[in-house]
Motif scaffolding. Sequence first.
Motif, PDB file in Angstrom:
ATOM      1  N   PRO A   1     -16.793  23.840  34.582  1.00  0.00           N
ATOM      2  CA  PRO A   1     -16.068  23.447  33.367  1.00  0.00           C
ATOM      3  C   PRO A   1     -15.789  21.946  33.278  1.00  0.00           C
ATOM      4  O   PRO A   1     -15.788  21.376  32.183  1.00  0.00           O
ATOM      5  CB  PRO A   1     -14.764  24.254  33.443  1.00  0.00           C
ATOM      6  N   VAL A   2     -15.596  21.296  34.413  1.00  0.00           N
ATOM      7  CA  VAL A   2     -15.370  19.848  34.407  1.00  0.00           C
ATOM      8  C   VAL A   2     -16.649  19.127  33.990  1.00  0.00           C
ATOM      9  O   VAL A   2     -16.616  18.191  33.197  1.00  0.00           O
ATOM     10  CB  VAL A   2     -14.870  19.354  35.781  1.00  0.00           C
TER      11      VAL A   2
ATOM     12  N   SER B   1     -22.120  22.033  26.573  1.00  0.00           N
ATOM     13  CA  SER B   1     -22.068  23.447  26.943  1.00  0.00           C
ATOM     14  C   SER B   1     -23.340  23.813  27.698  1.00  0.00           C
ATOM     15  O   SER B   1     -24.341  23.103  27.639  1.00  0.00           O
ATOM     16  CB  SER B   1     -21.952  24.313  25.690  1.00  0.00           C
ATOM     17  N   LYS B   2     -23.305  24.954  28.359  1.00  0.00           N
ATOM     18  CA  LYS B   2     -24.500  25.420  29.050  1.00  0.00           C
ATOM     19  C   LYS B   2     -25.620  25.673  28.043  1.00  0.00           C
ATOM     20  O   LYS B   2     -26.782  25.417  28.324  1.00  0.00           O
ATOM     21  CB  LYS B   2     -24.194  26.683  29.853  1.00  0.00           C
ATOM     22  N   GLN B   3     -25.250  26.165  26.864  1.00  0.00           N
ATOM     23  CA  GLN B   3     -26.244  26.432  25.826  1.00  0.00           C
ATOM     24  C   GLN B   3     -26.935  25.133  25.386  1.00  0.00           C
ATOM     25  O   GLN B   3     -28.158  25.093  25.261  1.00  0.00           O
ATOM     26  CB  GLN B   3     -25.587  27.112  24.618  1.00  0.00           C
ATOM     27  N   SER B   4     -26.174  24.066  25.169  1.00  0.00           N
ATOM     28  CA  SER B   4     -26.795  22.802  24.737  1.00  0.00           C
ATOM     29  C   SER B   4     -27.688  22.222  25.835  1.00  0.00           C
ATOM     30  O   SER B   4     -28.732  21.641  25.540  1.00  0.00           O
ATOM     31  CB  SER B   4     -25.742  21.784  24.282  1.00  0.00           C
TER      32      SER B   4
ATOM     33  N   LEU C   1     -25.444  30.170  35.783  1.00  0.00           N
ATOM     34  CA  LEU C   1     -25.505  29.402  37.022  1.00  0.00           C
ATOM     35  C   LEU C   1     -24.457  28.286  37.031  1.00  0.00           C
ATOM     36  O   LEU C   1     -24.228  27.624  36.029  1.00  0.00           O
ATOM     37  CB  LEU C   1     -26.908  28.799  37.159  1.00  0.00           C
ATOM     38  N   ASN C   2     -23.828  28.093  38.177  1.00  0.00           N
ATOM     39  CA  ASN C   2     -22.894  26.993  38.364  1.00  0.00           C
ATOM     40  C   ASN C   2     -23.693  25.696  38.482  1.00  0.00           C
ATOM     41  O   ASN C   2     -24.728  25.669  39.152  1.00  0.00           O
ATOM     42  CB  ASN C   2     -22.094  27.255  39.647  1.00  0.00           C
TER      43      ASN C   2
ATOM     44  N   CYS D   1     -13.537  12.943  36.953  1.00  0.00           N
ATOM     45  CA  CYS D   1     -13.967  14.307  37.291  1.00  0.00           C
ATOM     46  C   CYS D   1     -12.965  15.040  38.180  1.00  0.00           C
ATOM     47  O   CYS D   1     -12.747  16.231  38.015  1.00  0.00           O
ATOM     48  CB  CYS D   1     -15.323  14.273  37.994  1.00  0.00           C
ATOM     49  N   HIS D   2     -12.369  14.319  39.118  1.00  0.00           N
ATOM     50  CA  HIS D   2     -11.496  14.953  40.096  1.00  0.00           C
ATOM     51  C   HIS D   2     -10.035  15.014  39.652  1.00  0.00           C
ATOM     52  O   HIS D   2      -9.229  15.673  40.297  1.00  0.00           O
ATOM     53  CB  HIS D   2     -11.572  14.217  41.435  1.00  0.00           C
ATOM     54  N   GLY D   3      -9.686  14.322  38.577  1.00  0.00           N
ATOM     55  CA  GLY D   3      -8.308  14.329  38.088  1.00  0.00           C
ATOM     56  C   GLY D   3      -7.503  13.161  38.625  1.00  0.00           C
ATOM     57  O   GLY D   3      -7.952  12.419  39.495  1.00  0.00           O
ATOM     58  N   GLN D   4      -6.329  13.008  38.099  1.00  0.00           N
ATOM     59  CA  GLN D   4      -5.461  11.880  38.438  1.00  0.00           C
ATOM     60  C   GLN D   4      -4.634  12.183  39.691  1.00  0.00           C
ATOM     61  O   GLN D   4      -3.414  12.300  39.629  1.00  0.00           O
ATOM     62  CB  GLN D   4      -4.552  11.553  37.247  1.00  0.00           C
ATOM     63  N   ILE D   5      -5.334  12.334  40.804  1.00  0.00           N
ATOM     64  CA  ILE D   5      -4.671  12.617  42.078  1.00  0.00           C
ATOM     65  C   ILE D   5      -5.206  11.672  43.144  1.00  0.00           C
ATOM     66  O   ILE D   5      -6.201  10.982  42.919  1.00  0.00           O
ATOM     67  CB  ILE D   5      -4.891  14.091  42.507  1.00  0.00           C
TER      68      ILE D   5
END
Length: 119
Positions: free
Chosen positions: A55-56, A63-66, A89-90, A40-44
């Motif tokens: 989006p992550v 999707s929000k719709q699904s 909504l986030n 989730c946070h990426g390769q850092i």
Amino acid sequence: MRKIIILLLFCFIFENSYSDEQNRTIKPHHKEVLIDCRDCHGQIDKKDFKPVKTPVCLECHKSKQSLAEKLDFLKGKNPHNSIHDGLNLNCYSCHSEHKPSYNMCKDCHNTSTWMRDIK
């Protein structure tokens, strides 16, 4: 010299407790599918992690719709497609990975008869 040793010890304890705390607080359903922090946070480095944005989340949760369609049975009380926010909504307005989630609907509505606790 003593101050340096104490500082190094504190840094070691803090770094290990941070890692353990993050591992302990990951949601059980994410743990079951072997989600790793970097998924989730990426390769850092962990010290550079930033809060995850919607989006992550949608990389796995479609999707929000699904998500909204899964709760269509709530007939007008769908938190993922509400009359207040629609699909805008986030995810982190209610859901949280590393601390208890928050039922924002409860701020104004009695949700006990139509919504289970958010995990």
